[in-house]
Design a protein around this motif. Sequence first.
Motif, PDB file in Angstrom:
ATOM      1  N   PHE A  47      -5.275  -5.295   3.538  1.00  0.00           N
ATOM      2  CA  PHE A  47      -4.055  -5.829   2.946  1.00  0.00           C
ATOM      3  C   PHE A  47      -3.303  -4.702   2.261  1.00  0.00           C
ATOM      4  CE2 PHE A  47      -1.279  -8.638   0.709  1.00  0.00           C
ATOM      5  CZ  PHE A  47      -1.147  -8.093  -0.562  1.00  0.00           C
ATOM      6  N   VAL A  48      -1.983  -4.671   2.445  1.00  0.00           N
ATOM      7  CA  VAL A  48      -1.163  -3.643   1.821  1.00  0.00           C
ATOM      8  C   VAL A  48      -0.259  -4.240   0.742  1.00  0.00           C
ATOM      9  CG1 VAL A  48       0.609  -1.892   2.195  1.00  0.00           C
ATOM     10  CG2 VAL A  48      -1.187  -2.230   3.901  1.00  0.00           C
ATOM     11  N   ALA A  49       0.531  -5.233   1.122  1.00  0.00           N
ATOM     12  CA  ALA A  49       1.502  -5.806   0.181  1.00  0.00           C
ATOM     13  C   ALA A  49       1.940  -7.168   0.677  1.00  0.00           C
ATOM     14  CB  ALA A  49       2.717  -4.892   0.031  1.00  0.00           C
ATOM     15  N   SER A  50       2.408  -7.986  -0.251  1.00  0.00           N
ATOM     16  CA  SER A  50       2.944  -9.290   0.126  1.00  0.00           C
ATOM     17  C   SER A  50       4.053  -9.682  -0.833  1.00  0.00           C
ATOM     18  CB  SER A  50       1.851 -10.354   0.129  1.00  0.00           C
ATOM     19  OG  SER A  50       1.380 -10.596  -1.187  1.00  0.00           O
ATOM     20  N   ILE A  51       4.878 -10.603  -0.362  1.00  0.00           N
ATOM     21  CA  ILE A  51       5.938 -11.166  -1.197  1.00  0.00           C
ATOM     22  C   ILE A  51       5.964 -12.666  -0.984  1.00  0.00           C
ATOM     23  CG2 ILE A  51       7.713 -10.662   0.560  1.00  0.00           C
ATOM     24  CD1 ILE A  51       9.640 -10.175  -1.866  1.00  0.00           C
ATOM     25  N   ASN A  52       5.912 -13.404  -2.073  1.00  0.00           N
ATOM     26  CA  ASN A  52       5.895 -14.853  -1.993  1.00  0.00           C
ATOM     27  C   ASN A  52       7.240 -15.372  -1.532  1.00  0.00           C
ATOM     28  OD1 ASN A  52       6.400 -17.656  -3.415  1.00  0.00           O
ATOM     29  ND2 ASN A  52       4.178 -17.420  -3.202  1.00  0.00           N
ATOM     30  N   GLY A  53       7.213 -16.338  -0.618  1.00  0.00           N
ATOM     31  CA  GLY A  53       8.450 -16.819  -0.040  1.00  0.00           C
ATOM     32  C   GLY A  53       9.371 -17.512  -1.009  1.00  0.00           C
ATOM     33  N   SER A  54       8.810 -18.231  -1.952  1.00  0.00           N
ATOM     34  CA  SER A  54       9.657 -18.991  -2.874  1.00  0.00           C
ATOM     35  C   SER A  54       9.901 -18.255  -4.190  1.00  0.00           C
ATOM     36  CB  SER A  54       9.020 -20.350  -3.148  1.00  0.00           C
ATOM     37  OG  SER A  54       7.707 -20.198  -3.658  1.00  0.00           O
ATOM     38  N   SER A  55       8.877 -17.646  -4.748  1.00  0.00           N
ATOM     39  CA  SER A  55       9.020 -17.016  -6.053  1.00  0.00           C
ATOM     40  C   SER A  55       9.475 -15.568  -5.981  1.00  0.00           C
ATOM     41  CB  SER A  55       7.699 -17.083  -6.816  1.00  0.00           C
ATOM     42  OG  SER A  55       6.728 -16.253  -6.191  1.00  0.00           O
ATOM     43  N   GLY A  56       9.181 -14.918  -4.851  1.00  0.00           N
ATOM     44  CA  GLY A  56       9.490 -13.501  -4.739  1.00  0.00           C
ATOM     45  C   GLY A  56       8.484 -12.598  -5.432  1.00  0.00           C
ATOM     46  N   ILE A  57       7.428 -13.184  -5.948  1.00  0.00           N
ATOM     47  CA  ILE A  57       6.399 -12.382  -6.607  1.00  0.00           C
ATOM     48  C   ILE A  57       5.705 -11.498  -5.568  1.00  0.00           C
ATOM     49  CG2 ILE A  57       4.199 -12.472  -7.838  1.00  0.00           C
ATOM     50  CD1 ILE A  57       5.188 -15.041  -9.157  1.00  0.00           C
ATOM     51  N   THR A  58       5.480 -10.251  -5.937  1.00  0.00           N
ATOM     52  CA  THR A  58       4.888  -9.292  -5.025  1.00  0.00           C
ATOM     53  C   THR A  58       3.471  -8.934  -5.455  1.00  0.00           C
ATOM     54  OG1 THR A  58       5.861  -7.458  -6.264  1.00  0.00           O
ATOM     55  CG2 THR A  58       7.127  -8.314  -4.405  1.00  0.00           C
ATOM     56  N   ASP A  59       2.720  -8.453  -4.509  1.00  0.00           N
ATOM     57  CA  ASP A  59       1.347  -8.039  -4.748  1.00  0.00           C
ATOM     58  C   ASP A  59       1.077  -6.814  -3.890  1.00  0.00           C
ATOM     59  OD1 ASP A  59      -1.952  -9.603  -4.383  1.00  0.00           O
ATOM     60  OD2 ASP A  59      -1.257  -7.991  -5.687  1.00  0.00           O
ATOM     61  N   TYR A  60       0.270  -5.898  -4.406  1.00  0.00           N
ATOM     62  CA  TYR A  60      -0.017  -4.658  -3.691  1.00  0.00           C
ATOM     63  C   TYR A  60      -1.495  -4.318  -3.825  1.00  0.00           C
ATOM     64  CZ  TYR A  60       5.050  -3.966  -4.056  1.00  0.00           C
ATOM     65  OH  TYR A  60       6.411  -4.112  -3.973  1.00  0.00           O
ATOM     66  N   THR A  61      -2.006  -3.659  -2.799  1.00  0.00           N
ATOM     67  CA  THR A  61      -3.324  -3.100  -2.936  1.00  0.00           C
ATOM     68  C   THR A  61      -3.231  -1.849  -3.820  1.00  0.00           C
ATOM     69  OG1 THR A  61      -5.276  -2.370  -1.704  1.00  0.00           O
ATOM     70  CG2 THR A  61      -3.140  -1.653  -0.872  1.00  0.00           C
ATOM     71  N   ASP A  62      -4.282  -1.570  -4.554  1.00  0.00           N
ATOM     72  CA  ASP A  62      -4.223  -0.478  -5.529  1.00  0.00           C
ATOM     73  C   ASP A  62      -3.797   0.877  -4.949  1.00  0.00           C
ATOM     74  OD1 ASP A  62      -6.965  -1.609  -7.691  1.00  0.00           O
ATOM     75  OD2 ASP A  62      -4.835  -2.126  -7.630  1.00  0.00           O
ATOM     76  N   PRO A  63      -4.292   1.271  -3.768  1.00  0.00           N
ATOM     77  CA  PRO A  63      -3.933   2.608  -3.263  1.00  0.00           C
ATOM     78  C   PRO A  63      -2.440   2.832  -3.036  1.00  0.00           C
ATOM     79  CG  PRO A  63      -5.855   1.781  -2.119  1.00  0.00           C
ATOM     80  CD  PRO A  63      -5.310   0.637  -2.911  1.00  0.00           C
ATOM     81  N   VAL A  64      -1.657   1.752  -2.938  1.00  0.00           N
ATOM     82  CA  VAL A  64      -0.229   1.933  -2.659  1.00  0.00           C
ATOM     83  C   VAL A  64       0.651   1.592  -3.846  1.00  0.00           C
ATOM     84  CG1 VAL A  64      -0.700   1.370  -0.243  1.00  0.00           C
ATOM     85  CG2 VAL A  64       0.321  -0.373  -1.732  1.00  0.00           C
ATOM     86  N   LYS A  65       0.071   1.100  -4.916  1.00  0.00           N
ATOM     87  CA  LYS A  65       0.862   0.732  -6.083  1.00  0.00           C
ATOM     88  C   LYS A  65       1.612   1.946  -6.624  1.00  0.00           C
ATOM     89  CE  LYS A  65      -1.783  -3.253  -7.706  1.00  0.00           C
ATOM     90  NZ  LYS A  65      -2.701  -3.787  -8.744  1.00  0.00           N
ATOM     91  N   GLY A  66       2.878   1.725  -6.912  1.00  0.00           N
ATOM     92  CA  GLY A  66       3.713   2.809  -7.400  1.00  0.00           C
ATOM     93  C   GLY A  66       4.313   3.660  -6.303  1.00  0.00           C
TER      94      GLY A  66
END
Length: 122
Positions: A47-66
């Motif tokens: 997993f690398v990153a995701s964006i919630n369809g309704s809220s727009g909240i994002t999530d990232y795996t640690d190696p790619v954060k920033g």
Amino acid sequence: QVQLVESGGGLGQAGGSLRLSCVASEITCRCYSLGWVRRAPGKDREFVASINGSSGITDYTDPVKGRFTIFRDNAKKIVFLQMNSLKFEDTAVYYCAASRAGGNTPGRYDYWGQGTQVTVSS
């Protein structure tokens, strides 16, 4: 049937940038989370990153954060992955994926694109 078509992969230099795009046709609601998953040679999907369809909240795996940013254009049904400060270990096939349930594991994604190769030269 959800169709996901990626583009924008290619060769990048360490420290450089690339932007991936994914057109998510046939998604007519904001009920899907869209994400990026990668598979490096000889490794499992990550997993690398995701964006919630309704809220727009994002999530990232640690190696790619920033370094990586996921964002979307809802009107055009496109999700992007901006990859900055590229590292050699970012080399992988990157897949766009869609999930009703959302989450940060590849198994939670229901629909997949064909993948686009990203190669980072050191």
